[in-house]
Design a protein around this motif. Structure first.
Motif, short mmCIF file in Angstrom:
data_model
loop_
_atom_site.label_atom_id
_atom_site.label_comp_id
_atom_site.label_asym_id
_atom_site.label_seq_id
_atom_site.Cartn_x
_atom_site.Cartn_y
_atom_site.Cartn_z
N GLY A 17 0.80 -1.22 0.00
CA GLY A 17 0.00 0.00 0.00
C GLY A 17 0.83 1.26 0.00
N GLU A 18 2.08 1.17 -0.42
CA GLU A 18 2.98 2.33 -0.44
C GLU A 18 3.08 2.92 -1.84
OE1 GLU A 18 5.61 0.26 3.12
OE2 GLU A 18 6.53 0.64 1.17
N LEU A 19 3.71 4.08 -1.94
CA LEU A 19 3.84 4.77 -3.22
C LEU A 19 5.17 4.44 -3.90
CD1 LEU A 19 2.57 8.38 -2.33
CD2 LEU A 19 1.25 6.36 -2.99
N ILE A 20 5.13 4.44 -5.23
CA ILE A 20 6.35 4.26 -6.01
C ILE A 20 6.40 5.34 -7.10
CG2 ILE A 20 6.38 1.77 -5.63
CD1 ILE A 20 5.42 1.45 -8.56
N VAL A 21 7.59 5.61 -7.58
CA VAL A 21 7.75 6.48 -8.75
C VAL A 21 8.26 5.62 -9.88
CG1 VAL A 21 9.31 8.22 -9.74
CG2 VAL A 21 7.99 8.75 -7.69
N LEU A 22 7.69 5.79 -11.06
CA LEU A 22 8.03 4.97 -12.21
C LEU A 22 8.15 5.81 -13.47
CD1 LEU A 22 4.75 3.27 -13.44
CD2 LEU A 22 4.77 4.72 -11.42
N PRO A 23 9.01 5.38 -14.40
CA PRO A 23 9.15 6.10 -15.67
C PRO A 23 8.00 5.73 -16.61
CG PRO A 23 10.57 4.18 -15.69
CD PRO A 23 9.94 4.23 -14.32
N THR A 24 7.65 6.63 -17.51
CA THR A 24 6.68 6.31 -18.57
C THR A 24 7.20 6.90 -19.87
OG1 THR A 24 5.24 8.28 -18.57
CG2 THR A 24 4.84 6.62 -16.85
N ASP A 25 6.43 6.75 -20.94
CA ASP A 25 6.82 7.29 -22.23
C ASP A 25 6.55 8.79 -22.33
OD1 ASP A 25 4.17 6.63 -21.93
OD2 ASP A 25 3.84 6.16 -24.03
N THR A 26 5.91 9.37 -21.33
CA THR A 26 5.65 10.82 -21.33
C THR A 26 6.51 11.48 -20.25
OG1 THR A 26 3.70 10.50 -19.89
CG2 THR A 26 3.33 10.59 -22.28
N VAL A 27 6.06 11.46 -19.00
CA VAL A 27 6.85 11.98 -17.88
C VAL A 27 6.86 10.91 -16.77
CG1 VAL A 27 6.31 14.38 -18.39
CG2 VAL A 27 4.81 13.09 -16.86
N TYR A 28 7.64 11.14 -15.72
CA TYR A 28 7.63 10.21 -14.60
C TYR A 28 6.31 10.31 -13.85
CZ TYR A 28 12.33 8.26 -14.67
OH TYR A 28 13.46 7.54 -15.00
N ARG A 143 11.04 14.62 -15.16
CA ARG A 143 11.51 13.85 -16.31
C ARG A 143 12.64 12.91 -15.93
NH1 ARG A 143 12.30 16.39 -21.87
NH2 ARG A 143 12.25 14.14 -22.27
N SER A 144 12.89 12.80 -14.64
CA SER A 144 13.87 11.83 -14.13
C SER A 144 13.46 11.44 -12.72
CB SER A 144 15.28 12.43 -14.12
OG SER A 144 15.39 13.42 -13.12
N ALA A 145 14.01 10.31 -12.26
CA ALA A 145 13.73 9.87 -10.89
C ALA A 145 14.24 10.89 -9.89
CB ALA A 145 14.35 8.50 -10.65
N ALA A 146 15.38 11.51 -10.20
CA ALA A 146 15.95 12.51 -9.28
C ALA A 146 15.04 13.73 -9.18
CB ALA A 146 17.34 12.93 -9.76
N ASP A 147 14.46 14.16 -10.31
CA ASP A 147 13.51 15.28 -10.28
C ASP A 147 12.34 14.95 -9.36
OD1 ASP A 147 15.04 16.68 -12.10
OD2 ASP A 147 13.79 16.18 -13.83
N ALA A 148 11.82 13.73 -9.51
CA ALA A 148 10.67 13.32 -8.71
C ALA A 148 11.02 13.28 -7.23
CB ALA A 148 10.17 11.95 -9.18
N GLU A 149 12.20 12.73 -6.90
CA GLU A 149 12.60 12.60 -5.50
C GLU A 149 12.78 13.97 -4.84
OE1 GLU A 149 15.73 10.11 -2.70
OE2 GLU A 149 16.13 10.37 -4.83
N SER A 150 13.24 14.95 -5.62
CA SER A 150 13.45 16.28 -5.06
C SER A 150 12.14 16.92 -4.63
CB SER A 150 14.16 17.18 -6.08
OG SER A 150 13.30 17.49 -7.16
N MET A 151 11.03 16.49 -5.22
CA MET A 151 9.72 17.05 -4.88
C MET A 151 8.93 16.17 -3.92
SD MET A 151 8.39 18.70 -8.50
CE MET A 151 9.06 17.48 -9.64
N LEU A 152 9.01 14.86 -4.08
CA LEU A 152 8.15 13.96 -3.31
C LEU A 152 8.85 13.34 -2.11
CD1 LEU A 152 6.37 12.18 -6.31
CD2 LEU A 152 5.54 14.12 -4.94
N GLY A 153 10.17 13.29 -2.14
CA GLY A 153 10.95 12.86 -0.97
C GLY A 153 10.54 11.54 -0.37
N ASP A 154 10.40 11.53 0.96
CA ASP A 154 10.13 10.30 1.70
C ASP A 154 8.68 9.83 1.61
OD1 ASP A 154 12.73 10.27 2.48
OD2 ASP A 154 12.39 11.07 4.49
#
Length: 280
Positions: A17-28, A143-154
């Motif tokens: 039941g946790e969240l994940i970040v994943l790549p797609t063909d458009t944006v993360y 547009r990258s996992a690092a971009d997503a982590e900088s906003m969504l964090g823990d």
């Protein structure tokens, strides 16, 4: 090995039941099990969104998509045959027998099968995922996992790194709940290509003209409001940072080994029960 481990960690997080970040063909995207309401709530909370903006659902096969909807309407199968997997989201009447809660959907669901090998492989393991762009509301789409982590964090347990996302344009959204398909959001697939399949495609301009005609009719006593499909509010396209050498859709993805981004919350934190309230 790294790819296999990353997918396995993501699957385990989704099942807890946790969240994940994943790549797609458009944006993360930031994703959660579509059938775990607390997880969907956590997704909306992480982005700073309310239930009035329900997330779309990504699927790993056409069969999975058809199981989520009452029907595809007159043109749904033709659009799927032409543009899936790819950057086309279809809004359909949701299967009323399903036990899920994506938010204020008004009985509809937005579905898409992405053109991304890693993500489709993941979706075949997890089943349908509620997925929204991996960013805080109002911020540029990641547009990258690092971009997503900088906003969504823990708030996210697992970040799958698939390199830079594809073209960065949002998916095109078409509403199939009415007798005539309606374009809800312009995106990666041009309007003229959609028209080449469905013939007639209503747009916001048509809706504005209809309202003007209705108002004129009401003034002379002859107006009658036309019925509108009960579609959920459309998630607006997030602004995307310009990239001087953005990858073309589907290109370069195999050259980057997906990996598990370090520094996020570990994926072995306590499970989130189905009835356990999420932090709000």
């Amino acid at each position: 090995m790294e790819r296999t481990r990353g997918i396995a960690d993501a699957v385990s997080a989704v099942r807890r039941g946790e969240l994940i970040v994943l790549p797609t063909d458009t944006v993360y995207g930031v994703g959660a099990d579509a059938f775990t309401p607390p997880a969907v709530t956590a997704l909306l909370d992480a982005k700073g969104r309310g239930r009035e903006m329900p997330p779309p659902v990504l699927v790993g096969s056409v069969r999975a998509a058809t199981a989520l909807v009452e029907d595809l309407g007159t043109y749904g199968q033709d659009l799927i045959d032409e543009f899936w997997p790819g950057a086309l989201t279809l809004v359909c009447r949701a299967n009323q027998s399903l036990l899920w809660d994506l938010g204020e959907t008004k009985g509809t669901v937005a579905i898409r099968m992405p053109m991304h090998e890693l993500t489709v492989e993941l979706l075949k393991e997890t089943g349908p995922l509620a997925v929204s762009s991996a960013n805080l509301s109002g911020r540029p789409a990641a547009r990258s996992a690092a971009d997503a982590e900088s906003m969504l964090g823990d708030s996210v347990s697992v970040y799958l790194n698939g390199g830079r996302s594809g073209h960065g344009d949002p998916s095109t959204i078409v509403d199939l709940t009415g007798a005539v398909p309606r374009l809800l959001r312009a995106g990666a697939i041009p309007e003229d290509k959609i028209r080449s399949v469905v013939g007639v495609l209503l747009t916001d301009e048509d809706k504005a003209e209809d309202k003007a005609e209705d108002k004129a009719g009401d003034e002379d006593g002859a107006g009658e409001l036309a019925a509108t499909p009960a579609t959920p509010p459309v998630e607006p396209a997030e602004p995307v940072k310009a990239e001087p050498q953005a990858e073309a859709e589907g290109e370069g993805q195999d050259a980057v080994k997906p990996s598990l981004v370090k520094g996020a919350a570990s994926s072995d934190k306590p499970s989130l029960g189905k009835d356990e309230p999420t932090a709000g």
